[in-house]
Design a protein around this motif. Sequence first.
Motif, mmCIF file in Angstrom:
data_model
loop_
_atom_site.group_PDB
_atom_site.id
_atom_site.type_symbol
_atom_site.label_atom_id
_atom_site.label_comp_id
_atom_site.label_asym_id
_atom_site.label_seq_id
_atom_site.Cartn_x
_atom_site.Cartn_y
_atom_site.Cartn_z
ATOM 1 N N ALA A 1 0.825 -1.207 0.000
ATOM 2 C CA ALA A 1 0.000 0.000 0.000
ATOM 3 C C ALA A 1 0.861 1.260 0.000
ATOM 4 O O ALA A 1 0.523 2.251 -0.638
ATOM 5 C CB ALA A 1 -0.933 0.002 1.207
ATOM 6 N N ALA A 2 1.989 1.234 0.693
ATOM 7 C CA ALA A 2 2.830 2.425 0.818
ATOM 8 C C ALA A 2 3.679 2.657 -0.428
ATOM 9 O O ALA A 2 3.848 3.794 -0.864
ATOM 10 C CB ALA A 2 3.721 2.307 2.049
ATOM 11 N N ARG A 3 4.288 1.598 -0.981
ATOM 12 C CA ARG A 3 5.105 1.611 -2.205
ATOM 13 C C ARG A 3 6.394 2.440 -2.132
ATOM 14 O O ARG A 3 7.397 2.043 -2.655
ATOM 15 C CB ARG A 3 4.298 2.092 -3.416
ATOM 16 N N ASP B 1 2.490 4.952 5.485
ATOM 17 C CA ASP B 1 1.282 5.113 4.688
ATOM 18 C C ASP B 1 0.302 5.936 5.512
ATOM 19 O O ASP B 1 -0.450 5.397 6.322
ATOM 20 C CB ASP B 1 0.705 3.748 4.327
ATOM 21 N N GLN C 1 -2.302 7.617 4.636
ATOM 22 C CA GLN C 1 -3.709 7.407 4.309
ATOM 23 C C GLN C 1 -4.300 6.257 5.117
ATOM 24 O O GLN C 1 -5.413 6.342 5.618
ATOM 25 C CB GLN C 1 -3.871 7.154 2.816
ATOM 26 N N ASN C 2 -3.543 5.175 5.247
ATOM 27 C CA ASN C 2 -4.024 4.012 5.991
ATOM 28 C C ASN C 2 -3.533 3.988 7.434
ATOM 29 O O ASN C 2 -3.774 3.017 8.151
ATOM 30 C CB ASN C 2 -3.602 2.720 5.277
#
Length: 167
Positions: A21-23, A78, A80-81
């Motif tokens: 998710a973070a990438r 991340d 956002q999460n």
Amino acid sequence: MSQESTSAAEARRRVTEMIRAARICMLTTTSVDGHLVSRPMGLQEAEFDGDLWFFTSTDSAKVRQLRVNPEVNVTFADQQNKSWVSLTGTATEGFDRERAEWLWSPLLSVWFPDGLDTPGLTLVKVHVSAAEYWDSPNSTVVNLLDFARSAVAGRPPRSGENESVRF
């Protein structure tokens, strides 16, 4: 399967989800004079099997540093999460054409204009030995309310899930 091995497998699965998710991550190496050096890196999309892969140039400072001290840290955040992952491991550098073809993304052409034929193109593989993650599934508002309650109550806030995992 024991409860311990089930929870370890679940923790590894969670780490995999979080890094996907973070990438974008920070790769930290040790400079030749002993200082820690971090720089942003883009994780290549691949099945996470305990190894992380990055494209770079053979003449980069990070490659010189890895050759002297291969112990690294890779961190993902991340926002956002609301999750964070810190991975420790050992890095190696080398070009494997077949692996590079499998990992290549057209977006990499910005840094490597000749694609896989870019002079000095190489891969860094980080073999992960351990991970620690923090995961706060609550919304920002819920987290802020928890911080406020904690300040009034004089106790630390509940920061969500925190696990350490060995690979």
